[in-house]
Design a protein around this motif. Structure first.
Motif, short mmCIF file in Angstrom:
data_model
loop_
_atom_site.label_atom_id
_atom_site.label_comp_id
_atom_site.label_asym_id
_atom_site.label_seq_id
_atom_site.Cartn_x
_atom_site.Cartn_y
_atom_site.Cartn_z
N GLU A 407 -5.42 1.17 15.88
CA GLU A 407 -4.65 2.40 15.93
C GLU A 407 -3.70 2.45 14.74
O GLU A 407 -2.96 1.48 14.49
CB GLU A 407 -3.86 2.48 17.25
N ASN A 408 -3.73 3.57 14.02
CA ASN A 408 -2.84 3.69 12.88
C ASN A 408 -2.36 5.13 12.73
O ASN A 408 -3.01 6.07 13.21
CB ASN A 408 -3.53 3.23 11.59
N ILE A 409 -1.25 5.30 12.10
CA ILE A 409 -0.67 6.61 11.81
C ILE A 409 -1.08 7.02 10.40
O ILE A 409 -0.98 6.23 9.45
CB ILE A 409 0.87 6.57 11.91
N GLU A 410 -1.60 8.26 10.29
CA GLU A 410 -2.02 8.73 8.97
C GLU A 410 -0.86 8.69 7.97
O GLU A 410 0.24 9.13 8.28
CB GLU A 410 -2.56 10.16 9.07
N GLY A 411 -1.16 8.13 6.80
CA GLY A 411 -0.15 8.03 5.77
C GLY A 411 0.64 6.74 5.82
O GLY A 411 1.47 6.50 4.93
N GLU A 412 0.43 5.89 6.79
CA GLU A 412 1.14 4.62 6.90
C GLU A 412 0.14 3.47 6.82
O GLU A 412 -1.01 3.60 7.24
CB GLU A 412 1.93 4.54 8.21
N GLN A 413 0.58 2.34 6.30
CA GLN A 413 -0.30 1.19 6.09
C GLN A 413 -0.43 0.32 7.34
O GLN A 413 -1.44 -0.32 7.55
CB GLN A 413 0.23 0.34 4.92
#
Length: 801
Positions: A407-413
């Protein structure tokens, strides 16, 4: 020890009786060979031996695969009667048996034009048959069932619905008992929704819908029982059917069902292999506004659930003599499924401005195995209708769900990496004894005992990777459930006819000993209870074409294994479905009245029903201050359901058949949860209309329309569903082969749409489990034409109740 002694006594009596039966035959016999007008062997013709003095039937056999027959006889004077469909009856008189065998040599049999004409117009077995306490649906008559699975077939049954998650409901209730060949089975034990998708439809003979079961059945199942009857042949010689299926989206499979019978032994085997992919997609919008917190987000999901499964069964019937049969079967199922899902969360503020997009992916592997061994003994007595049956079954099942999440947030590494493990192991041991004793002209007593022991073990955990790449267990998602269930039952029933009246009454007692234990948190729930479950069935024959039925039963629904699990899966990090180890059983009083009207060109079965339920289990949706949604089953309310149902078959012409069914009902539920009154009062219905046209005698064209009306719930409503199925089949290879093409969900419209509203919370969702599907299926019958199958299906000569 007592059980072992009882079995030993039965075995001694059986073999002693078999020996005495065999000793009465001498070494003398009458033999011959049957050939038709084309000099081809006449297979499986009936050869009956009669006494010349009083025309009493002495015995009989059937001709083998080469047309040969051997009838054992004693000294005396006899005559033979030889019969076979579409051939003229043959009588051979004046057979005097002294000290030598009689060989009649080749016997020629000629075609009977009158019989052939009768065969041509003879009606095939009806798609629906009505019996006193059940309706039987012959699934092979519906073209949309060919090449499908058990879940798809159930979804085509009247009053049965299957949602996009695979959960089965009957007359709007999910508390329905699912059996295989009249017995509980590990094939649908732990995870019925997924297991039903793995059973090839080509191995299924019929579906029995039992809405008010009598006392001979388990009391489990608030709304009734769905019994899946698997195919099994006992014809002489080598017989079988072979099926291959190909479809889009990926749906490939092959199956066979064969038997080989010679004299006292019948060998049976079936196998089905399926590879299937089910692409699905859905959307939802969640809104929550309270004094503590508020949020709005939309979710878009795409998934592809697929994999393969193998179903294998082998068994043997051993006919000790005409009255004693032992059957042993072993079945094994192995499946390897994968589930790949992508979830996209879009967070908004209350001005509908996008603030964040989160992507979550899941890759899950799900191996599952199931092993079953069963031993059955059936004894019939000289008195017609008297029988004794014993069954022993052992079930071993194992299932593992291993998933990895990113799971990741768009724009974050940075990303969240998680994994979950869910192992489910089951052992089941069952013993059942049933005895039927007739009395008078049409009466009978029935009694039986049953014991089942079920041991389930579930270990569930979720791990998350920290910055050092080490896996850390999340404590609130880590536990182990042990479920031990022992149920002992006995029943007594009596039935009789009184002129035009038929009465059946029974009483069943069940003692339940159920222990639920959460090992890691030391939470134990031990329940012991005994219940009596009466049943009553009445029927009255108004005239030759019309029958009225009344019935009552008292039933319960114990919580299913999945309903007790504190964990389900971790696919959606914002919506979590969990079980409730403290769930109690539901109890139901069920009443039904029905009328069967037989008409010249069809039949109409109409019925009204009423159910009063106590301790109704419903799924409750709750939301915490972080926006995390939890769905949990609770014993919420009492419920009342009223309904009207009809099944209509109408054949305006010999080449055109109509079937229609509908279930119109009202459901009222009311209860209290966390000091809040939750209630619903809804009117709804389900319906299906099907038309089948036969062209040029060997081409069938079928279309069907399904509709499910909206329905209110205690926290919202389910919106309408509809879909259309088409099918086309043609017989080839002189009736031994059939090619079928079909499309399920023609307009790609079968979607589950739901609205949930609760104290500032609003959710609207739409989900499609599987897209429109195209199928092509080829079936071949070995030593069996399509006409043979119709004739055998019209024969009432056996089968399990």
């Amino acid at each position: 020890m007592k059980l072992f002694s009882f079995i030993a006594i039965i075995a001694f009596f059986t073999f002693s009786h078999a020996k005495s039966q065999d000793e009465q035959y001498k070494d003398l016999n009458i033999s011959g060979r049957l050939l038709d007008s084309d000099k081809q062997p006449v297979l499986f013709a009936s050869v009956a031996l009669y006494s010349s003095g009083d025309s009493a039937l002495i015995g009989g056999v059937t001709s083998d695969e080469n047309g040969n027959f051997h009838v054992p006889v004693e000294k005396g004077n006899y005559f033979l009667k030889i019969t076979y469909l579409a051939l003229s009856e043959k009588i051979i008189p004046n057979l005097a048996v002294n000290e030598f065998n009689i060989n009649l040599g080749v016997i020629s049999m000629k075609a009977d034009a009158k019989v052939l004409q009768e065969v041509t117009v003879k009606g095939e077995k009806s798609q629906m048959e009505l019996q006193l306490d059940k309706r039987v649906f012959n699934v092979g008559k519906d073209l949309s069932n060919i090449g499908s699975n058990a879940s798809d077939i159930l979804n085509n049954m009247p009053s049965v619905t299957v949602d996009v998650d695979g959960n089965v409901a009957l007359r709007g209730s999910g508390n329905v008992r699912i059996l295989i060949d009249g017995k509980q089975s590990g094939m649908v034990g732990m995870n019925p929704a997924e297991a039903l998708r793995q059973i090839p439809g080509d191995l299924i003979e019929s579906i029995e819908i039992i809405t008010n079961p009598s006392s001979r059945y388990d009391a489990e199942g608030e709304v009734g029982i769905l019994n899946i009857v698997m195919k099994k042949n006992v014809s002489y010689g080598l017989n079988g059917s072979f099926t291959a299926t190909a479809g889009y989206p990926s749906n490939f499979g092959a199956s066979f069902n064969i038997n080989y019978r010679r004299k006292k032994v019948n060998l049976i085997a079936s196998y089905g292999n399926v590879y299937r992919e089910g692409p699905g997609r859905g959307t939802s919008r969640q809104e929550y506004n309270s004094a503590d917190t508020s949020f709005v987000y939309e979710q878009y999901n795409k998934r592809n659930r697929g994999g393969y499964s193998n179903n294998f069964m082998v068994g043997m019937d051993y006919f000790l003599n005409n009255r004693n049969t032992i059957t042993g079967t072993v079945s094994f199922r192995d499946s390897r499924n994968t589930n790949n899902t992508t979830l996209e969360y879009r967070d908004f503020d209350f001005n509908n401005n996008l603030t964040k997009t989160v992507i979550r992916t899941e890759n899950e592997k799900e191996p599952r195995t199931n092993f079953e061994a069963a031993l059955n003994y059936i004894k019939t007595f000289e008195r017609k209708g008297q029988s004794l049956a014993f069954t022993a079954k052992y079930i071993l099942s194992d299932e593992t769900e291993a998933a990895r999440f990113n799971e990741n947030i768009e724009g974050e590494q940075t990303a969240i990496v998680q994994r979950s493990f869910n192992t489910e192991d089951e052992k089941n041991l069952l013993f059942q004894l049933d005895y039927i004793h007739p009395f008078g002209k049409n009466g009978k007593f029935e009694t039986g005992l049953k014991s089942s022991i079920r041991l389930l073990d579930n270990d569930f955990s979720v791990h998350q990777q920290n910055q050092a790449l080490n896996w850390i267990i999340i404590p609130e998602f880590d536990n182990r459930l042990a479920y031990n269930e022992k149920i002992h039952a006995g029943y007594l029933m009596a039935s009789n006819e009184f002129g035009k009246f038929f009465l059946q009454a029974g009483l069943r007692g069940e003692y339940s000993d159920i222990l639920t234990e959460l090992k890691k948190t030391n939470i134990t729930n031990h329940r012991k209870y005994f219940n009596l479950f009466p049943s009553l069935h009445l029927s009255y024959k108004l005239e030759d074409m019309q029958t009225v039925q009344l019935s009552y039963s008292y039933r319960l629904s114990r919580p299913g294994f999945r309903d007790l699990l504190p964990f389900s899966n971790f696919s959606d990090s914002r919506v979590f479905r969990s079980g409730n180890p403290l769930l109690r059983p539901e109890y139901t009083h069920s009443f039904e009245a029905g009328q069967l009207l037989n008409m010249e060109k069809g039949s109409l079965l109409s019925s009204v029903y009423y159910r009063h339920r106590l301790g109704v289990v419903e799924n409750i949706t709750s939301v915490d201050s972080t926006g995390f949604t939890r769905i949990t089953p609770v014993n919420l309310s009492t419920g009342d359901s009223y309904g009207f149902e009809f099944n209509l078959t109408y054949d305006p012409f010999a080449w055109w058949k109509w079937t229609a069914n509908a279930n119109v009902f009202r459901s009222i539920n009311e209860g209290t949860y966390q000091d809040k009154i939750l209630k619903s009062d809804t009117y709804s219905w389900t319906s299906r209309l099907s038309s089948k046209v036969t062209l040029f005698r060997n081409i069938d064209l079928q279309s069907s329309f399904n509709y499910r009306a909206p329905r209110k719930t205690t926290q919202g409503k389910d919106l309408a569903q509809y879909w259309i199925d088409l099918g086309l089949s043609r017989d080839i290879l002189k009736g031994r082969g059939t090619i079928t093409a079909s499309v399920r969900d023609l307009f790609n419209s079968r979607k589950q749409r739901r609205i949930v509203e609760n104290a500032g919370y609003y959710s609207k969702s739409e989900f499609q489990w599987r897209a429109r599907q195209f199928l092509v299926t080829f079936s071949y019958r070995l030593n069996r034409s399509k006409q043979n199958e119709k004739e055998e299906s019209n024969d009432d000569g056996g089968g399990e109740s």
